[in-house]
Design an enzyme around this catalytic site. Structure first.
Site, PDB file in Angstrom:
ATOM      1  N   ARG A   2      92.332  56.337 -69.056  1.00 21.61           N
ATOM      2  CA  ARG A   2      93.357  56.244 -67.995  1.00 21.61           C
ATOM      3  C   ARG A   2      94.072  57.568 -67.779  1.00 21.61           C
ATOM      4  O   ARG A   2      94.532  57.850 -66.671  1.00 21.61           O
ATOM      5  CB  ARG A   2      94.365  55.144 -68.335  1.00 21.61           C
ATOM      6  CG  ARG A   2      93.792  53.780 -68.069  1.00 21.61           C
ATOM      7  CD  ARG A   2      94.799  52.700 -68.258  1.00 21.61           C
ATOM      8  NE  ARG A   2      94.316  51.466 -67.657  1.00 21.61           N
ATOM      9  CZ  ARG A   2      94.915  50.290 -67.772  1.00 21.61           C
ATOM     10  NH1 ARG A   2      96.014  50.187 -68.479  1.00 21.61           N
ATOM     11  NH2 ARG A   2      94.419  49.229 -67.192  1.00 21.61           N
TER      12      ARG A   2
ATOM     13  N   LYS B 141      90.077  32.150 -69.358  1.00 22.79           N
ATOM     14  CA  LYS B 141      90.771  31.111 -68.604  1.00 22.79           C
ATOM     15  C   LYS B 141      90.325  30.961 -67.160  1.00 22.79           C
ATOM     16  O   LYS B 141      90.269  31.940 -66.418  1.00 22.79           O
ATOM     17  CB  LYS B 141      92.255  31.437 -68.593  1.00 22.79           C
ATOM     18  CG  LYS B 141      92.954  31.140 -69.889  1.00 22.79           C
ATOM     19  CD  LYS B 141      94.375  31.474 -69.697  1.00 22.79           C
ATOM     20  CE  LYS B 141      95.333  30.775 -70.589  1.00 22.79           C
ATOM     21  NZ  LYS B 141      96.675  31.264 -70.238  1.00 22.79           N
TER      22      LYS B 141
ATOM     23  N   GLY C 116      90.294  45.248 -69.037  1.00 19.10           N
ATOM     24  CA  GLY C 116      90.278  45.928 -70.332  1.00 19.10           C
ATOM     25  C   GLY C 116      89.187  45.406 -71.250  1.00 19.10           C
ATOM     26  O   GLY C 116      88.476  46.180 -71.897  1.00 19.10           O
TER      27      GLY C 116
ATOM     28  N   GLY D 290      93.647  43.428 -63.403  1.00 20.93           N
ATOM     29  CA  GLY D 290      94.468  42.527 -62.589  1.00 20.93           C
ATOM     30  C   GLY D 290      94.547  42.995 -61.143  1.00 20.93           C
ATOM     31  O   GLY D 290      94.389  42.201 -60.207  1.00 20.93           O
TER      32      GLY D 290
HETATM   33  P1  AMP Z   1      90.187  37.265 -70.047  1.00 24.09           P
HETATM   34  O1  AMP Z   1      91.390  38.046 -70.514  1.00 24.09           O
HETATM   35  O2  AMP Z   1      90.519  36.002 -69.332  1.00 24.09           O
HETATM   36  O3  AMP Z   1      89.191  38.138 -69.325  1.00 24.09           O
HETATM   37  O4  AMP Z   1      89.473  36.761 -71.353  1.00 24.09           O
HETATM   38  C1  AMP Z   1      88.901  37.594 -72.317  1.00 24.09           C
HETATM   39  C2  AMP Z   1      88.755  36.808 -73.566  1.00 24.09           C
HETATM   40  O5  AMP Z   1      87.873  35.722 -73.345  1.00 24.09           O
HETATM   41  C3  AMP Z   1      88.179  37.586 -74.719  1.00 24.09           C
HETATM   42  O6  AMP Z   1      89.179  37.799 -75.679  1.00 24.09           O
HETATM   43  C4  AMP Z   1      87.065  36.670 -75.252  1.00 24.09           C
HETATM   44  O7  AMP Z   1      87.094  36.535 -76.653  1.00 24.09           O
HETATM   45  C5  AMP Z   1      87.400  35.333 -74.597  1.00 24.09           C
HETATM   46  N1  AMP Z   1      86.218  34.470 -74.532  1.00 24.09           N
HETATM   47  C6  AMP Z   1      85.016  34.744 -74.007  1.00 24.09           C
HETATM   48  N2  AMP Z   1      84.155  33.725 -74.221  1.00 24.09           N
HETATM   49  C7  AMP Z   1      84.840  32.767 -74.887  1.00 24.09           C
HETATM   50  C8  AMP Z   1      84.506  31.491 -75.405  1.00 24.09           C
HETATM   51  N3  AMP Z   1      83.272  31.004 -75.296  1.00 24.09           N
HETATM   52  N4  AMP Z   1      85.471  30.782 -76.033  1.00 24.09           N
HETATM   53  C9  AMP Z   1      86.702  31.279 -76.163  1.00 24.09           C
HETATM   54  N5  AMP Z   1      87.087  32.493 -75.704  1.00 24.09           N
HETATM   55  C10 AMP Z   1      86.170  33.232 -75.075  1.00 24.09           C
END
Ligand code: AMP
Length: 405
Positions: free
Chosen positions: A44, A205, A361, A385
């Site tokens: 960055r 999520k 990230g 974001g």
């Molecule tokens: P996000 O910030 O929504 O992009 O989510 C990223 C996070 O999703 C990372 O920390 C991953 O460990 C988590 N993640 C990816 N696949 C899975 C899964 N199958 N179960 C739980 N968490 C997950």
């Protein structure tokens, strides 16, 4: 077409402003990862060097301001930008004065000490609660450090904060080279993509990505869903997901997204198999499922080999690919295989002439884990974001503030 596009056209660019010998305030996004006060990834900072060097060559005095982490509106030493000042001085090759506060006498002292052709970096903006409140008085105090404002914090454009939005009321302003590059890539992909256009959306999520999924379905040929959020989509299709991550209150929303894709003739790919574990621990018993379904008491932690092949084949055959979010719990090496395969397929697609864009990230961390260099991807966005909100077609406050001048 993103509504933002109309805003972009109206924005002044730093290279078109007459800035010779001026005192210029630049909002950057130096929210860099740090461990024990040491910067672990300086991307960055490097990404802002083009604008900084441009201003230094015009004999400007450059006052840089940023946030770091999430301090609660008061000073917290672990979120100090001091290590960034040291790193910046080396990377920019220019004397850099660090101000122990972003407003008040400390800031004024550092700004005064910097001569033309030198830099001053202000302490973390979020050490003041007024920053996140988009407070006018605070923004005015920041604006008093210079005669011109440059918006270079792509990763903070979606925030209506004093240093990104209100500050533009008090100074003439323009966007820097990094913001221009980010907007050009995203805009080109969303408005006039080379096809097939594939989006890979992963992460934890569904709730974070609902809006972007709706927008993407209007634009892409294929949407691939992986990671923790895929299980809510599988549940929406009555597939057994065992103990995998589920957002029960988003099942209906997932069903609507599936229906929208179906009606729009957009292909939606969900994992066809999974790596599932008895317990979410690196050495727990693990099994690849035979189908989309996961047995009771088992948890899906990564895509399986069939999904990996299905997803990477789609990516390699595409001409435009947008990727946000890992497809497994990649932080645990045993569960990182699927995400690494996606990163490698992105690099291969780039080599074959596709435009590849990624953001977030975690997605950048996957790239590192996979040993894929950022120059093997057409564009690695510095703002996860902000890039998602841009694709959703939202007006980004950091741009709106400048366009209303
Ligand atoms: P996000 O910030 O929504 O992009 O989510 C990223 C996070 O999703 C990372 O920390 C991953 O460990 C988590 N993640 C990816 N696949 C899975 C899964 N199958 N179960 C739980 N968490 C997950």
């Amino acid at each position: 077409m993103p509504t933002e596009n109309k805003t972009i056209l109206k924005l002044a660019k730093v290279q078109d402003a007459h800035l010779k010998n001026k005192k210029v305030v630049v909002r950057v996004d130096y929210n860099v990862p740090m461990k024990d006060g040491v910067i672990t990834d300086d991307t960055r900072i490097r990404e802002t060097l083009k604008t900084i060097k441009f201003l230094l060559e015009a004999d400007c005095r450059v006052v840089l301001m940023s946030h770091l982490g999430r301090p609660k509106g008061k000073p917290e030493p672990r979120y100090s930008l001091k290590p960034v000042a040291d790193c910046l001085e080396k990377l920019a090759g220019a004397k850099t004065y660090f101000a122990a506060d972003c407003v008040g006498p400390e800031a004024a002292k550092a700004v005064k000490a910097a001569k033309n052709g030198e830099l001053a970096l202000l302490e973390n903006l979020r050490f003041h609660a007024e920053e996140e409140k988009n407070d006018d008085t605070f923004a005015k105090a920041l604006a008093e450090h210079g005669e011109f404002f440059v918006q270079e914090a792509f990763g903070a454009l979606h925030r209506a904060h004093a240093s990104t939005a209100a500050v533009a009321k008090f100074l003439p302003g323009a966007i820097g080279f990094l913001v221009q590059k980010e907007l050009e890539y995203l805009d080109k992909a969303m408005v006039n993509p080379m096809r097939p256009f594939v989006a890979v959306i992963g992460g934890a999520k569904v709730s974070d990505k609902i809006n972007v999924l709706y927008s993407l379905i209007d634009k892409v040929d294929t949407v691939i869903i992986g990671g923790g959020m895929a299980y809510t989509f599988l549940a929406a299709q009555q597939t057994n997901i065992g103990r995998s991550l589920l957002e029960a209150d988003k099942v209906e929303e997932a069903r609507k997204i599936i229906m929208k894709a179906f009606k729009s003739n957009v292909e939606m790919l969900l994992p066809a198999d999974h790596l599932s574990v008895k317990e979410v621990k690196p050495d727990a018993p693990a099994e690849v499922t035979q189908s989309m379904a996961i047995a009771d008491d088992w948890t899906g932690v990564d895509i399986g080999p069939r999904s990996e092949m299905l997803f990477t084949d789609k990516i390699k055959a595409a001409k435009t690919i947008f990727w946000n979010g890992p497809v497994g719990i990649f932080e645990t090496p045993a569960f990182a295989k699927g995400s690494i395969a996606i990163a490698k397929a992105m690099a291969e697609a780039t080599k074959n002439g596709a435009t590849t864009i990624l953001g977030g990230g975690d997605t950048l961390s996957v790239l590192k884990t996979a040993g894929v260099k950022t120059d093997q991807i057409s564009h690695c966005s510095t703002g996860g974001g902000a890039s998602l909100e841009f694709i959703e077609g939202k007006m980004l406050p950091g741009l709106v503030a400048l366009s209303q001048k």
